[in-house]
Design an enzyme around this catalytic site. Structure first.
Site, PDB file in Angstrom:
ATOM      1  N   ASP A  85       0.849  -1.188   0.000  1.00  0.00           N
ATOM      2  CA  ASP A  85       0.000   0.000   0.000  1.00  0.00           C
ATOM      3  C   ASP A  85       0.888   1.244   0.000  1.00  0.00           C
ATOM      4  O   ASP A  85       1.853   1.338   0.771  1.00  0.00           O
ATOM      5  CB  ASP A  85      -0.906   0.016   1.237  1.00  0.00           C
ATOM      6  CG  ASP A  85      -1.913   1.149   1.192  1.00  0.00           C
ATOM      7  OD1 ASP A  85      -2.958   0.981   0.553  1.00  0.00           O
ATOM      8  OD2 ASP A  85      -1.631   2.212   1.798  1.00  0.00           O
ATOM      9  N   GLU A 143      -4.671   2.173  -4.593  1.00  0.00           N
ATOM     10  CA  GLU A 143      -3.223   2.332  -4.453  1.00  0.00           C
ATOM     11  C   GLU A 143      -2.563   1.087  -3.887  1.00  0.00           C
ATOM     12  O   GLU A 143      -1.421   1.142  -3.437  1.00  0.00           O
ATOM     13  CB  GLU A 143      -2.904   3.545  -3.568  1.00  0.00           C
ATOM     14  CG  GLU A 143      -3.235   3.379  -2.096  1.00  0.00           C
ATOM     15  CD  GLU A 143      -4.662   3.773  -1.750  1.00  0.00           C
ATOM     16  OE1 GLU A 143      -4.918   4.087  -0.579  1.00  0.00           O
ATOM     17  OE2 GLU A 143      -5.509   3.783  -2.666  1.00  0.00           O
TER      18      GLU A 143
END
Length: 478
Positions: A344, A388
């Site tokens: 992440d 993301e």
């Protein structure tokens, strides 16, 4: 304005016919040559301002061939002092006039140049065979009363085929630009069919220079007007099945016509007839092979696109699920270790809000490229997991291999330099042997828990979960 010019053209032609009577009048021939040249010029103008460029160029070439045939008629009329005979070269050009039209009616859109070249070769040979058959009748006019009628019927069949094919393509084409093209061609072909039928069967005793010459102008002037007008948007939507059938069946037109015309000339031009049979068979076979190769390549490209993330170029979530399931099944059979990394980007929402979505997209692309450059083992799979987040499947690995890869990825992203500054990532790693966990969801949950732990511990770090959360100090790794 185009309609006024058409009326002016016809009035001028009519005045020339009235002022210069006689079967060999030069003035009427000038207008008969000018009409197809104007139509060809209009098609060239249309080709430079729209799509279907090759098709418009082909129609312009067809008009040039017809005008050439009439020009040779003019030269012959001036030399012989009469305009009731058609020289052999004019007959050839009148026959070849149909070749470009048949070519564009037979071809599908977006074809490879190699396939279009095969179609062009078959269309050219078709024109030659048709000319040989027509010339055979022309040579027998003085000794066979039916030869002239047979030749006229041959031209009727040619014109009818063009009109019908154009009408079918008009009604079945599903793109606006090509529907506009085939609409113009269909209207012109039907007008030409009617005029040529009348001239050949009801005004055949009149030589050039008669008032019937005005009728010959009409199809070409109609084509010029239609080509100069913008394509009107229509609410008509063709049946998808009909469109696909015509698109798929169009390439059969040229080989079938070659076989038919080859059969007609087999008695008086056997070598050419055999050539037609061979070219029709090999041409269609080669064309089908090239088309099949193109379809396979397109299918492979589509399959590749279906498995890749459009923005970053790495595997997408669908491909990730497929790979993870396959590696899970293989792990259960072999007992090898299976690692999973969830990655992440730290503070990505704040980055996106501060620098905008285009900068956010560039950030995702840079991170994906940095991760992909360090996922080097053949079996490892990097995928965009969502937003993301990225994921890495690490098959046939040990716990140390999995954590080492995670730390390598973290350091690689940390060294990236973007115009907006540096970025970091947090990684949650999970690992299992065959008996360690029960299912894939548990493996994913362990990786997600580890990722949460990495973020909670301050981000820009790796956390590992093996049955329970285990924090690994990456600096202690060998």
């Amino acid at each position: 304005m185009p309609l006024l010019l058409v009326l002016l053209f016809l009035v001028c032609h009519g005045l020339v016919l009235a002022l210069e009577p006689g079967p060999a009048g030069v003035g009427s021939f000038v207008f008969l040559v000018a009409a197809p040249l104007l139509a060809g010029a209009a098609c060239l103008w249309r080709a430079r301002r729209g799509r279907a460029v090759l098709d418009w160029y082909a129609i312009a070439l067809s008009m040039l061939l017809w005008a050439g045939g009439m020009a040779f008629n003019l030269v012959d009329a001036l030399g012989a002092g009469r305009a009731d005979l058609t020289p052999r070269i004019s007959l050839l050009l009148y026959v070849l006039y149909a070749v470009p039209l048949v070519f564009i009616l037979a071809r599908a859109r977006h074809e490879r140049p190699s396939i279009s070249l095969i179609d062009a070769a078959m269309a050219a040979l078709l024109g030659v065979l048709f000319f040989v058959h027509t010339a055979h009748f022309a040579a027998r006019i003085d000794v066979d009363d039916s030869a002239m009628s047979n030749m006229r019927y041959m031209f009727d069949i040619q014109n009818l085929c063009i009109a019908v094919f154009a009408l079918v393509r008009w009604l079945a084409t599903d793109t606006v630009q090509r529907r506009g093209l085939f609409r113009v061609l269909a209207l012109y072909a039907m007008a030409y069919l009617l005029v040529a039928g009348y001239i050949n069967h009801f005004a055949s005793q009149e030589s050039f220079g008669a008032y019937s010459d005005l009728l010959i102008d009409l199809p070409f002037l109609l084509l010029a007007v239609l080509a100069l007008r913008q394509t009107a948007h229509s609410s008509f939507v063709p049946s998808p099945r009909l469109s696909r059938m015509v698109q798929a069946g169009g390439p059969m037109i040229l080989p079938l016509l070659l076989l038919v015309v080859g059969t007609l000339v087999v008695d008086h031009a056997r070598p050419l007839a055999v050539t037609g049979f061979v070219v029709a068979t090999l041409g269609f076979g080669l064309r089908s092979t090239l088309l099949q190769v193109a379809l396979l390549e397109r299918q492979a490209a589509l399959d590749q696109l279906a498995r890749k993330d459009a923005l970053t170029g790495v595997a997408n979530r669908r491909q990730f699920d497929t790979v993870l399931q396959a590696e899970w099944n293989r792990m259960r059979r072999s007992g090898a270790g299976l690692g999973l990394l969830l990655v992440d980007i730290d503070h990505f929402k704040a980055f996106n809000d501060a620098h905008g979505h285009p900068a956010g997209d560039r950030c995702l692309q840079a991170v994906a490229a940095g991760l992909q450059a360090n996922v080097r083992r053949a079996g490892d799979c990097l995928a965009r997991y969502g937003g993301e987040e990225f994921a890495v499947v690490v098959p046939d690995a040990t716990l140390e291999d999995t954590v080492s890869l995670a730390e390598t990825l973290r350091r690689a992203v940390e060294t990236l330099v973007l115009p907006e500054g540096t970025i970091t990532i947090s990684i949650g790693a999970s690992f299992l042997q065959c008996s360690a966990l029960l299912d894939i969801d548990t493996l994913l949950a362990e990786a997600d828990t580890a990722l949460y732990a990495a973020k909670h511990a301050g981000r820009n770090r790796v956390a590992v979960r093996v049955a329970q959360v285990v924090h690994v100090d990456a600096s202690a790794l060998p």
